[in-house]
Design an enzyme around this catalytic site. Structure first.
Site, PDB file in Angstrom:
ATOM      1  N   ARG A 155      37.061 -16.580  -5.773  1.00  0.00           N
ATOM      2  CA  ARG A 155      38.106 -15.564  -5.737  1.00  0.00           C
ATOM      3  C   ARG A 155      37.504 -14.251  -5.248  1.00  0.00           C
ATOM      4  O   ARG A 155      36.368 -13.913  -5.599  1.00  0.00           O
ATOM      5  CB  ARG A 155      38.703 -15.356  -7.140  1.00  0.00           C
ATOM      6  CG  ARG A 155      39.629 -16.468  -7.597  1.00  0.00           C
ATOM      7  CD  ARG A 155      40.916 -16.513  -6.785  1.00  0.00           C
ATOM      8  NE  ARG A 155      41.822 -17.554  -7.236  1.00  0.00           N
ATOM      9  CZ  ARG A 155      41.933 -18.757  -6.660  1.00  0.00           C
ATOM     10  NH1 ARG A 155      41.187 -19.082  -5.629  1.00  0.00           N
ATOM     11  NH2 ARG A 155      42.804 -19.643  -7.116  1.00  0.00           N
ATOM     12  N   HIS A 211      40.957 -18.094   3.508  1.00  0.00           N
ATOM     13  CA  HIS A 211      41.223 -18.850   2.269  1.00  0.00           C
ATOM     14  C   HIS A 211      41.585 -20.319   2.576  1.00  0.00           C
ATOM     15  O   HIS A 211      42.684 -20.781   2.237  1.00  0.00           O
ATOM     16  CB  HIS A 211      42.325 -18.181   1.440  1.00  0.00           C
ATOM     17  CG  HIS A 211      42.266 -18.553  -0.023  1.00  0.00           C
ATOM     18  ND1 HIS A 211      42.535 -17.686  -1.037  1.00  0.00           N
ATOM     19  CD2 HIS A 211      41.952 -19.731  -0.627  1.00  0.00           C
ATOM     20  CE1 HIS A 211      42.410 -18.295  -2.202  1.00  0.00           C
ATOM     21  NE2 HIS A 211      42.053 -19.547  -1.970  1.00  0.00           N
TER      22      HIS A 211
HETATM   23  C1  GLV Z   1      42.634 -22.282  -4.045  1.00  0.00           C
HETATM   24  O1  GLV Z   1      42.051 -21.239  -4.017  1.00  0.00           O
HETATM   25  C2  GLV Z   1      43.048 -22.939  -5.265  1.00  0.00           C
HETATM   26  O2  GLV Z   1      42.866 -22.366  -6.350  1.00  0.00           O
HETATM   27  O3  GLV Z   1      43.585 -24.060  -5.185  1.00  0.00           O
END
Ligand code: GLV
Length: 312
Positions: free
Chosen positions: A227, A275
């Site tokens: 994160r 991400h």
């Molecule tokens: C991605 O970051 C997830 O938590 O699935």
């Protein structure tokens, strides 16, 4: 059973989830995306992917919240998240394998200096850099959950000298496993590359700050696949500019999408991913969801439940 599907999806993504879930759900279960008040009163399960805050309020018969995301920090931050309803996170072996692939790529590129060669190509410069064996590269994996465990295992299988750290004691074959706060500074000081896969909790928020960067080996690489809030971004930029860190591979950011004007985009020692280190695969994840819904129907124990007090 009536089931709410709620999330911040792109249109195509929502269609994909609807199709995959419809094919996997127990017979007779109904998936609703925009239920009216009467339908909300009948909903017994919610399948969610970071839904807008408050989306799960007003569901009096709710018995299970199933996340399509592995990390549930955003859900837990929603003050409207119903209390006392079991919350399950996504644990999908296909996602853990995808994460292991991303981590392996990043570690290989750092260890074999492929990011340095990419910079040299921009100059352009033809210049061979020193080459080391994988077992000479010390990699520290932080977090030994499903993802961290898969990553540590994959890196060890590829010959890296892997140490892993977790809050509670854990074991992975071929990996030196350490736990507890006291073990962390020495582990970081010994690592050429640090891969972060910790859950985001009050204890891990802002973990990577100027103090931690100063404890790391000069020129070390950081790979953040967990994160954005684990990292104090200004401190990371300062550490990169000072040469204290050699390169950062970042998949996650304090603000996502990463704003166009953010310094990370153009920093020569930062590799930005949007991400995507391990996207949830609708086909395999739908089967995981269906297993939990079958368990709910049959009154069997639910899987992958989150300890809300712990935060993961
Ligand atoms: C991605 O970051 C997830 O938590 O699935």
């Amino acid at each position: 059973m009536d089931i709410l599907l709620a999330g911040s999806f792109y249109a195509a993504e929502e269609d994909e989830w609807r199709r995959a879930l419809a094919a996997a759900l127990p017979a007779g279960d109904r998936l609703l995306t925009a239920p009216d008040a009467a339908q909300r009163a009948r909903i017994e399960a919610a399948i969610v992917a970071n839904p807008p805050p408050g989306s799960l309020q007003g569901l009096p018969r709710l018995k299970l919240i199933q996340s399509l995301w592995a990390g549930v920090d955003r859900l837990l931050a929603d003050p409207g998240l119903p209390r006392g309803v079991p919350l399950a996170r996504m644990v999908d072996p296909a996602m853990s394998e995808a994460m292991a692939e991303t981590a392996l790529w990043a570690v290989l590129a750092l260890h074999r200096r492929f990011f340095d060669y990419a910079r040299q190509q921009c100059e352009p410069r033809w210049h061979a850099l020193a080459q080391r064996r994988a077992d000479e590269a010390h990699v520290a994996v932080l977090g030994l959950g499903q993802m961290g465990g898969s990553v540590a295992r994959r890196l060890a299988l590829n010959g890296y000298a892997v140490s892993a750290w977790s809050v509670r004691e854990a074991w992975v074959d071929g990996v030196r496993c350490l736990h507890g706060d006291a073990a962390l500074p020495a582990l970081l000081a010994d690592a050429d590359i640090v891969v972060n896969l910790l859950p985001l909790t009050d204890a891990t928020r802002g973990l990577f700050d100027a103090r931690v960067f100063s404890q790391m080996r000069r020129g070390a690489g950081l790979v953040n696949l967990a994160r954005g809030a684990h990292v104090v971004e200004a401190d990371l930029l300062a550490a990169l500019d000072a040469g204290q860190l050699g390169h950062a591979v970042l998949d996650v950011f304090a603000q996502e999408p990463l704003p166009a004007e953010h310094a990370f985009w153009r920093h020569p020692r930062v590799t930005v991913l949007p991400h995507v280190a391990a996207l949830t695969d609708a086909r395999s994840a739908a089967r995981v969801v269906a297993q939990n819904l079958h368990a709910l129907h049959d009154g069997r124990p639910l899987m992958h439940l989150v300890d809300r007090a712990r935060g993961y």
